[in-house]
Design an enzyme around this catalytic site. Structure first.
Site, PDB file in Angstrom:
ATOM      1  CD  GLU A  73     -93.371  -1.467  11.766  1.00 66.05           C
ATOM      2  OE1 GLU A  73     -94.199  -1.213  10.891  1.00 66.05           O
ATOM      3  OE2 GLU A  73     -92.596  -0.610  12.226  1.00 66.05           O
ATOM      4  CB  ILE A 109     -91.738   2.136  17.644  1.00 64.69           C
ATOM      5  CG1 ILE A 109     -90.989   2.335  18.953  1.00 64.69           C
ATOM      6  CG2 ILE A 109     -92.600   3.354  17.328  1.00 64.69           C
ATOM      7  CD1 ILE A 109     -89.963   3.475  18.911  1.00 64.69           C
ATOM      8  N   GLY A 133     -79.540  -7.552  28.107  1.00 67.43           N
ATOM      9  CA  GLY A 133     -79.936  -8.112  26.812  1.00 67.43           C
ATOM     10  C   GLY A 133     -80.309  -7.067  25.771  1.00 67.43           C
ATOM     11  CD  GLU A 137     -78.141  -6.281  17.491  1.00 65.79           C
ATOM     12  OE1 GLU A 137     -78.098  -7.401  16.949  1.00 65.79           O
ATOM     13  OE2 GLU A 137     -79.191  -5.683  17.715  1.00 65.79           O
ATOM     14  CE  LYS A 191     -82.023  -0.732  15.082  1.00 63.22           C
ATOM     15  NZ  LYS A 191     -81.765  -0.643  16.520  1.00 63.22           N
ATOM     16  N   GLY A 224     -84.627  -5.453  22.800  1.00 56.69           N
ATOM     17  CA  GLY A 224     -85.145  -6.481  23.712  1.00 56.69           C
ATOM     18  C   GLY A 224     -86.051  -7.448  22.975  1.00 56.69           C
TER      19      GLY A 224
HETATM   20  N1  HSE Z   1     -79.302  -3.746  19.752  1.00 59.27           N
HETATM   21  C1  HSE Z   1     -80.320  -2.886  19.257  1.00 59.27           C
HETATM   22  C2  HSE Z   1     -80.460  -1.714  20.181  1.00 59.27           C
HETATM   23  C3  HSE Z   1     -81.672  -3.529  19.177  1.00 59.27           C
HETATM   24  O1  HSE Z   1     -79.769  -1.653  21.194  1.00 59.27           O
HETATM   25  O2  HSE Z   1     -81.250  -0.844  19.890  1.00 59.27           O
HETATM   26  C4  HSE Z   1     -81.894  -4.232  17.902  1.00 59.27           C
HETATM   27  O3  HSE Z   1     -81.906  -3.359  16.821  1.00 59.27           O
END
Ligand code: HSE
Length: 442
Positions: free
Chosen positions: A130, A137, A188, A191, A206, A303
């Site tokens: 997930e 989400i 933060g 990546e 994704k 995060g």
């Molecule tokens: N670094 C990714 C982002 C979060 O900024 O959405 C982890 O998938």
């Protein structure tokens, strides 16, 4: 007495630390909610001496991933290290050792999902993921189960919190791309190597996972047309703002009669578009189903704690046995679906924002208009501001928006414009998009 479920975490960065924190601080309350006693038995890190945002009991901290795999009382392995080859080997080994696996690793699932899912089925184990798409989400579960009645024809997502944060900050404070990136890193969101965030790769990983589940076809990561945000300039975000647009890095999967289009591109959407007000590190995904119509999922996509929220949800699904049942019945994963068919490239039709730098002398504007007309591209708007002072040889920016045209035609027109003497520098091109129309929900 509650059943004990042993957990081994491999990788303790921002997400791993947040998972440890929730397990240590809320273990009792999770047990009260589920009747399951989650026991954190191993936390595997590269450097056991490194300072972390959470105190990890010394007796469960180690740098040896073989320990949780060999421990018969560890039932679930949480793979939270990122990357592709090392976690692939680790997950395959964990499955062979009879462990179920929870992972937040979108790169791994996008690139090697088929073999990993097949290995899990062969081992009679399950994989839950997930947290791999949309951070906190609950998106995968909602699309997979909540929207099962639907034929889904389009998915539009803001899937990278770092990029959305950068675009928001560039527009609201008129800061440069690199200053906004530095802020995102400090907070933060990015990546460890932000390249994958800002060049669109993370969103594409994704999208490959989400589109495969939504469209019930294996959507190949390599078939996604990807452009990141690294070359965006504040000038264009401000010019778009003046025209009523906001720029978002949109990940889009759209079904057409002649195949699927998968794209990740910076895109101008109208300020009234449902995704326009998604700001900062937030993610949002619009899913269009034939029965339900438009659904919109919104939340923190990056995060430690938001992502840990989804990881813990997966742990509970695995621990209760729900994940094993759904995983074995699930025909939507990359090892059990047919490959998607794709629309031929260049056929995508959309409207565009163009910015052309013109020499400040007669005839330049007319030549641009002629090139567009010669290519059959209709102009929707054309804006040139009066220069504050004599431009002294500098380019005068002219902003053009077009009506819908084929991508390949617009690229040909840009090439022709770039060859004009009157045009200085690169022609900037950003697609503009209206809200997707619901196919049917009557
Ligand atoms: N670094 C990714 C982002 C979060 O900024 O959405 C982890 O998938």
């Amino acid at each position: 007495m509650a059943d004990k479920i042993g957990i081994g975490i491999i990788g303790c960065g921002a997400v791993g630390s947040a998972v440890v924190r929730i397990l240590l601080e809320q273990g009792r309350s999770l047990t009260a909610r589920t009747g399951l006693d989650l026991e954190l038995r191993h936390v595997i890190v590269q450097d056991t001496h490194k300072e972390r945002p959470v105190d990890i009991p010394k007796d469960i901290l180690s740098n040896d991933p073989a320990q949780p795999l060999a421990d018969p009382d560890t039932h679930i392995i949480l793979e939270l290290i990122g990357g592709v080859d090392t976690p692939m080997d680790l997950i395959l080994e964990a499955l062979r050792c009879g462990k179920d696996v929870v992972t937040a690793n979108k790169a791994l699932l996008a690139l090697r999902g088929g073999p990993i899912f097949a290995a899990a089925r062969e081992a009679g184990r399950c994989i839950a993921f997930e947290a791999a798409v949309g951070g906190g989400i609950p998106l995968i579960e909602s699309v997979r189960r909540g929207l099962i009645a639907n034929e889904i024809d389009a998915v539009y997502g803001i899937l990278n919190g770092t990029c959305n944060y950068i675009l928001t900050r560039m527009l609201e404070s008129e800061v440069s791309y690199s200053d906004a990136l530095a802020e995102a890193q400090q907070l933060g969101y990015a990546e460890a190597d932000p390249t994958l965030d800002v060049d669109g790769t993370d969103s594409a990983h994704k999208l490959a996972i989400l589109a495969s589940i939504a469209m019930r076809k294996t959507c190949d990561y390599d078939r996604i047309s990807v452009r990141g945000i690294t070359d965006l300039e504040v000038t264009d975000l401000l010019a778009g703002d003046e025209l009523g647009y906001v720029c978002k890095l949109l990940a889009i999967a759209q079904k057409h009669d002649n195949g699927l289009d998968l794209t990740v591109h910076p895109t101008f959407i109208r300020k009234s578009h449902p995704l326009a007000s998604v700001a900062g590190p937030f993610n949002a995904v619009s899913v269009y189903g034939h029965a339900v119509g438009h659904t919109l999922f919104y939340g923190r996509g990056a995060g430690g704690m938001p992502t840990a929220s989804a990881v813990i949800a997966d742990v509970m699904e695995v621990a209760t046995g729900n994940a094993a049942r759904t995983f074995s019945q699930l025909t939507r994963l990359a090892d059990r679906t047919d490959a998607a068919t794709y629309r031929p490239s260049g056929e995508n039709e959309t409207a565009f924002y163009l910015r052309v730098g013109l020499e400040d002398r007669p005839g330049g504007m007319a030549r641009i208009a002629t090139v567009l007309g010669d290519h059959g591209i209709s102009i929707a708007s054309l804006v040139q501001h009066e220069p504050h002072q004599a431009s002294g040889g500098d380019a005068v920016p002219v902003v053009v928006t077009t009506r819908e045209s084929k991508d390949s035609t617009v690229q040909a027109a840009i090439k022709a414009m770039s060859e004009l003497d009157a045009v200085i520098g690169q022609v900037i091109c950003i697609p503009t998009l209206d809200e997707h129309v619901e196919s049917s929900h009557a």
